[in-house]
Design a protein around this motif. Structure first.
Motif, PDB file in Angstrom:
ATOM      1  N   GLY A   1       0.811  -1.200   0.000  1.00 28.47           N
ATOM      2  CA  GLY A   1       0.000   0.000   0.000  1.00 28.47           C
ATOM      3  C   GLY A   1       0.848   1.254   0.000  1.00 28.47           C
ATOM      4  O   GLY A   1       2.043   1.216  -0.306  1.00 28.47           O
ATOM      5  N   ASP A   2       0.229   2.350   0.354  1.00 27.54           N
ATOM      6  CA  ASP A   2       0.838   3.666   0.226  1.00 27.54           C
ATOM      7  C   ASP A   2       1.647   4.028   1.464  1.00 27.54           C
ATOM      8  O   ASP A   2       1.110   4.066   2.572  1.00 27.54           O
ATOM      9  N   ASP A   3       2.945   4.327   1.272  1.00 26.69           N
ATOM     10  CA  ASP A   3       3.784   4.652   2.422  1.00 26.69           C
ATOM     11  C   ASP A   3       3.381   5.973   3.075  1.00 26.69           C
ATOM     12  O   ASP A   3       3.600   6.175   4.272  1.00 26.69           O
ATOM     13  N   ASP A   4       2.752   6.886   2.302  1.00 23.89           N
ATOM     14  CA  ASP A   4       2.266   8.127   2.907  1.00 23.89           C
ATOM     15  C   ASP A   4       1.102   7.852   3.860  1.00 23.89           C
ATOM     16  O   ASP A   4       0.955   8.515   4.888  1.00 23.89           O
ATOM     17  N   VAL A   5       0.274   6.867   3.515  1.00 23.66           N
ATOM     18  CA  VAL A   5      -0.810   6.465   4.410  1.00 23.66           C
ATOM     19  C   VAL A   5      -0.233   5.854   5.681  1.00 23.66           C
ATOM     20  O   VAL A   5      -0.681   6.163   6.798  1.00 23.66           O
ATOM     21  N   LEU A   6       0.762   4.987   5.523  1.00 24.08           N
ATOM     22  CA  LEU A   6       1.390   4.381   6.704  1.00 24.08           C
ATOM     23  C   LEU A   6       1.963   5.447   7.623  1.00 24.08           C
ATOM     24  O   LEU A   6       1.776   5.388   8.842  1.00 24.08           O
ATOM     25  N   GLN A   7       2.636   6.444   7.060  1.00 22.73           N
ATOM     26  CA  GLN A   7       3.220   7.492   7.900  1.00 22.73           C
ATOM     27  C   GLN A   7       2.140   8.289   8.618  1.00 22.73           C
ATOM     28  O   GLN A   7       2.303   8.678   9.783  1.00 22.73           O
ATOM     29  N   ALA A   8       1.008   8.518   7.938  1.00 22.08           N
ATOM     30  CA  ALA A   8      -0.102   9.227   8.581  1.00 22.08           C
ATOM     31  C   ALA A   8      -0.674   8.413   9.732  1.00 22.08           C
ATOM     32  O   ALA A   8      -1.042   8.969  10.780  1.00 22.08           O
ATOM     33  N   VAL A   9      -0.755   7.083   9.558  1.00 31.41           N
ATOM     34  CA  VAL A   9      -1.224   6.225  10.648  1.00 31.41           C
ATOM     35  C   VAL A   9      -0.251   6.293  11.824  1.00 31.41           C
ATOM     36  O   VAL A   9      -0.666   6.417  12.982  1.00 31.41           O
ATOM     37  N   ILE A  10       1.041   6.224  11.529  1.00 34.03           N
ATOM     38  CA  ILE A  10       2.048   6.306  12.594  1.00 34.03           C
ATOM     39  C   ILE A  10       1.936   7.634  13.328  1.00 34.03           C
ATOM     40  O   ILE A  10       2.008   7.692  14.567  1.00 34.03           O
ATOM     41  N   ASP A  11       1.729   8.715  12.563  1.00 35.41           N
ATOM     42  CA  ASP A  11       1.623  10.059  13.158  1.00 35.41           C
ATOM     43  C   ASP A  11       0.251  10.324  13.763  1.00 35.41           C
ATOM     44  O   ASP A  11       0.047  11.362  14.403  1.00 35.41           O
TER      45      ASP A  11
ATOM     46  N   GLU B   1      -0.406   4.871  -4.282  1.00 34.56           N
ATOM     47  CA  GLU B   1       0.763   4.051  -4.551  1.00 34.56           C
ATOM     48  C   GLU B   1       0.608   2.712  -3.841  1.00 34.56           C
ATOM     49  O   GLU B   1      -0.208   2.569  -2.926  1.00 34.56           O
ATOM     50  N   ALA B   2       1.399   1.749  -4.266  1.00 34.66           N
ATOM     51  CA  ALA B   2       1.403   0.435  -3.620  1.00 34.66           C
ATOM     52  C   ALA B   2       2.849  -0.018  -3.509  1.00 34.66           C
ATOM     53  O   ALA B   2       3.314  -0.863  -4.270  1.00 34.66           O
ATOM     54  N   ASN B   3       3.567   0.569  -2.559  1.00 39.88           N
ATOM     55  CA  ASN B   3       5.007   0.340  -2.474  1.00 39.88           C
ATOM     56  C   ASN B   3       5.494  -0.060  -1.085  1.00 39.88           C
ATOM     57  O   ASN B   3       6.697  -0.155  -0.861  1.00 39.88           O
ATOM     58  N   THR B   4       4.576  -0.282  -0.161  1.00 39.28           N
ATOM     59  CA  THR B   4       4.971  -0.566   1.218  1.00 39.28           C
ATOM     60  C   THR B   4       4.230  -1.804   1.732  1.00 39.28           C
ATOM     61  O   THR B   4       3.020  -1.935   1.548  1.00 39.28           O
ATOM     62  N   ASP B   5       4.953  -2.701   2.384  1.00 35.84           N
ATOM     63  CA  ASP B   5       4.415  -3.969   2.887  1.00 35.84           C
ATOM     64  C   ASP B   5       3.482  -3.741   4.080  1.00 35.84           C
ATOM     65  O   ASP B   5       3.931  -3.449   5.176  1.00 35.84           O
ATOM     66  N   GLY B   6       2.183  -3.878   3.828  1.00 34.26           N
ATOM     67  CA  GLY B   6       1.218  -3.692   4.908  1.00 34.26           C
ATOM     68  C   GLY B   6       1.062  -4.909   5.793  1.00 34.26           C
ATOM     69  O   GLY B   6       0.662  -4.780   6.958  1.00 34.26           O
ATOM     70  N   ASN B   7       1.366  -6.099   5.274  1.00 36.97           N
ATOM     71  CA  ASN B   7       1.228  -7.307   6.087  1.00 36.97           C
ATOM     72  C   ASN B   7       2.155  -7.281   7.298  1.00 36.97           C
ATOM     73  O   ASN B   7       1.896  -7.952   8.294  1.00 36.97           O
TER      74      ASN B   7
ATOM     75  N   TRP C   1      -5.871   2.069   2.051  1.00 37.64           N
ATOM     76  CA  TRP C   1      -4.481   1.623   2.035  1.00 37.64           C
ATOM     77  C   TRP C   1      -3.980   1.310   0.642  1.00 37.64           C
ATOM     78  O   TRP C   1      -2.881   1.693   0.252  1.00 37.64           O
ATOM     79  N   GLN C   2      -4.784   0.618  -0.134  1.00 36.44           N
ATOM     80  CA  GLN C   2      -4.320   0.099  -1.421  1.00 36.44           C
ATOM     81  C   GLN C   2      -5.237   0.567  -2.542  1.00 36.44           C
ATOM     82  O   GLN C   2      -6.449   0.342  -2.501  1.00 36.44           O
TER      83      GLN C   2
ATOM     84  N   VAL D   1       2.446   8.131 -13.239  1.00 34.41           N
ATOM     85  CA  VAL D   1       1.291   7.420 -13.775  1.00 34.41           C
ATOM     86  C   VAL D   1       1.708   5.980 -13.997  1.00 34.41           C
ATOM     87  O   VAL D   1       2.660   5.717 -14.718  1.00 34.41           O
ATOM     88  N   PRO D   2       1.050   4.994 -13.367  1.00 38.03           N
ATOM     89  CA  PRO D   2       1.471   3.603 -13.497  1.00 38.03           C
ATOM     90  C   PRO D   2       1.374   3.090 -14.912  1.00 38.03           C
ATOM     91  O   PRO D   2       0.454   3.439 -15.659  1.00 38.03           O
ATOM     92  N   ASP D   3       2.350   2.264 -15.312  1.00 36.13           N
ATOM     93  CA  ASP D   3       2.346   1.673 -16.650  1.00 36.13           C
ATOM     94  C   ASP D   3       1.390   0.506 -16.756  1.00 36.13           C
ATOM     95  O   ASP D   3       0.970   0.127 -17.832  1.00 36.13           O
ATOM     96  N   GLU D   4       1.050  -0.105 -15.632  1.00 35.71           N
ATOM     97  CA  GLU D   4       0.208  -1.284 -15.623  1.00 35.71           C
ATOM     98  C   GLU D   4      -0.913  -1.095 -14.620  1.00 35.71           C
ATOM     99  O   GLU D   4      -0.805  -0.301 -13.697  1.00 35.71           O
ATOM    100  N   PRO D   5      -2.022  -1.852 -14.780  1.00 34.06           N
ATOM    101  CA  PRO D   5      -3.094  -1.789 -13.789  1.00 34.06           C
ATOM    102  C   PRO D   5      -2.576  -2.203 -12.427  1.00 34.06           C
ATOM    103  O   PRO D   5      -1.612  -2.967 -12.322  1.00 34.06           O
ATOM    104  N   PRO D   6      -3.185  -1.697 -11.332  1.00 30.08           N
ATOM    105  CA  PRO D   6      -2.768  -2.090  -9.990  1.00 30.08           C
ATOM    106  C   PRO D   6      -3.061  -3.548  -9.724  1.00 30.08           C
ATOM    107  O   PRO D   6      -3.991  -4.116 -10.305  1.00 30.08           O
ATOM    108  N   THR D   7      -2.267  -4.186  -8.882  1.00 30.45           N
ATOM    109  CA  THR D   7      -2.525  -5.575  -8.482  1.00 30.45           C
ATOM    110  C   THR D   7      -3.262  -5.607  -7.176  1.00 30.45           C
ATOM    111  O   THR D   7      -3.223  -4.681  -6.392  1.00 30.45           O
ATOM    112  N   THR D   8      -3.931  -6.729  -6.888  1.00 29.03           N
ATOM    113  CA  THR D   8      -4.717  -6.838  -5.657  1.00 29.03           C
ATOM    114  C   THR D   8      -3.837  -7.303  -4.526  1.00 29.03           C
ATOM    115  O   THR D   8      -2.765  -7.832  -4.735  1.00 29.03           O
TER     116      THR D   8
END
Length: 301
Positions: A97-107, A116-122, A172-173, A294-301
């Motif tokens: 998911g989005d690392d900016d969302v994660l930082q907002a949750v932490i803060d 974006e989908a660049n951070t391991d939410g699991n 998140w995603q 802009v992503p080159d491919e559709p987002p993955t689940t």
């Protein structure tokens, strides 16, 4: 930085909040820790299962399926409000998911849009799957909504977090729509009140943003694989278009300010040609390549 709760502490926290908890099979040692880290934990994520039936939903979340091994969450919240614990440790529920969302949750502040989908939410989120078809028509019983509120509040209380540490998968995603049928801001309000001592049972969910969004509902993700569906792709494309529009508006505003500044400079100095200066500056600006996310491919689940 928060250390994940032990199995005993998790069960105790949930029961102390007034929940009926069922420990399903060998949930205490059932996890995906061999695939990656579990912790530090920063929040709680809420999902809907896109299934019906308690037993089958609990087994699905425990076992997973061919394209996504279980456990698929830490707990399954049934229609009657019972919480079935199916995993302890890293589970396959959040994805990247989005690392900016994660930082907002932490803060513990307002969430930005997920793009974006660049951070391991699991690694960082407890996950609760709530039994619901997610079609906008399957009802959310008050007792189930109360259980979602209690489960999230229990973990927040155990870690000393506020309601801002609770998010929906859709926050998140990109491309996700769960939980559908109630709004996460509404749920966070209930959690806030519970943490403050107000334990009034919710009677009806507030509408979620997803309830009215889509002319593409026939394509909504049905949980049958890893490939992005048309709905997710169109939703993400709409977000990208909105982002590009905002960038164009910002550049237009900058250009207007630049013209004004050059005109003022020319007037002050007296012997400059504002039009010639603006033309030179515009040519310089246009020669710079602007890179847009802009992503080159559709987002993955």
């Amino acid at each position: 930085m928060a250390t994940p709760l032990s199995a005993d502490r998790l069960v105790a926290a949930l029961r102390a909040e007034g929940l009926r908890v069922v420990e399903h099979r060998s949930w205490r040692t059932h996890n995906r820790n061999h695939k990656g880290s579990w912790g530090p934990v920063h929040g709680v994520m809420i999902h809907h299962t896109v299934t019906e039936g308690t037993q089958s939903s609990v087994e699905l979340c425990y076992n997973g399926h061919s394209s996504l091994p279980g456990p698929l969450c830490h707990g399954v919240i049934a229609k009657d409000g019972t919480v079935y614990l199916v995993g302890n440790g890293r589970t396959n529920h959040a994805g990247n998911g989005d690392d900016d969302v994660l930082q907002a949750v932490i803060d513990e502040r307002d969430l930005p849009a997920d793009n974006e989908a660049n951070t391991d939410g699991n690694r960082h989120f407890y996950g609760f799957e709530c039994i619901n078809l997610g079609d906008g028509r399957d009802p959310w019983p008050a007792v189930q909504l109360a259980a979602i509120e209690k489960a999230a509040a229990a973990i927040c209380r155990a870690h000393g977090w506020s309601q801002r540490s609770v998010i929906g998968h859709l926050e998140w995603q990109p491309g996700k729509i769960d939980p559908r049928g109630f709004g996460m801001d509404w749920m966070r309000g209930l959690i806030r009140d519970r943490l403050a001592g107000d334990t009034t049972t919710p009677t009806a969910p507030a509408p979620s943003e997803e309830d009215d969004v889509s002319a593409f509902d026939v394509w909504a993700y049905k949980g049958t694989g890893e490939t992005a569906d048309a709905y997710a792709y169109l939703r993400t494309t709409a977000r990208n278009v909105a982002g590009l529009t905002a960038k164009v508006d910002a550049l237009t505003a900058v250009n207007a300010k630049l013209v004004d500044a050059v005109a003022k400079l020319a007037a002050d100095l007296g012997d400059l040609d504002p039009a010639a200066i603006v033309t030179e500056l515009r040519q310089a600006i246009e020669s710079v390549e602007v890179r847009l996310d802009v992503p080159d491919e559709p987002p993955t689940t």
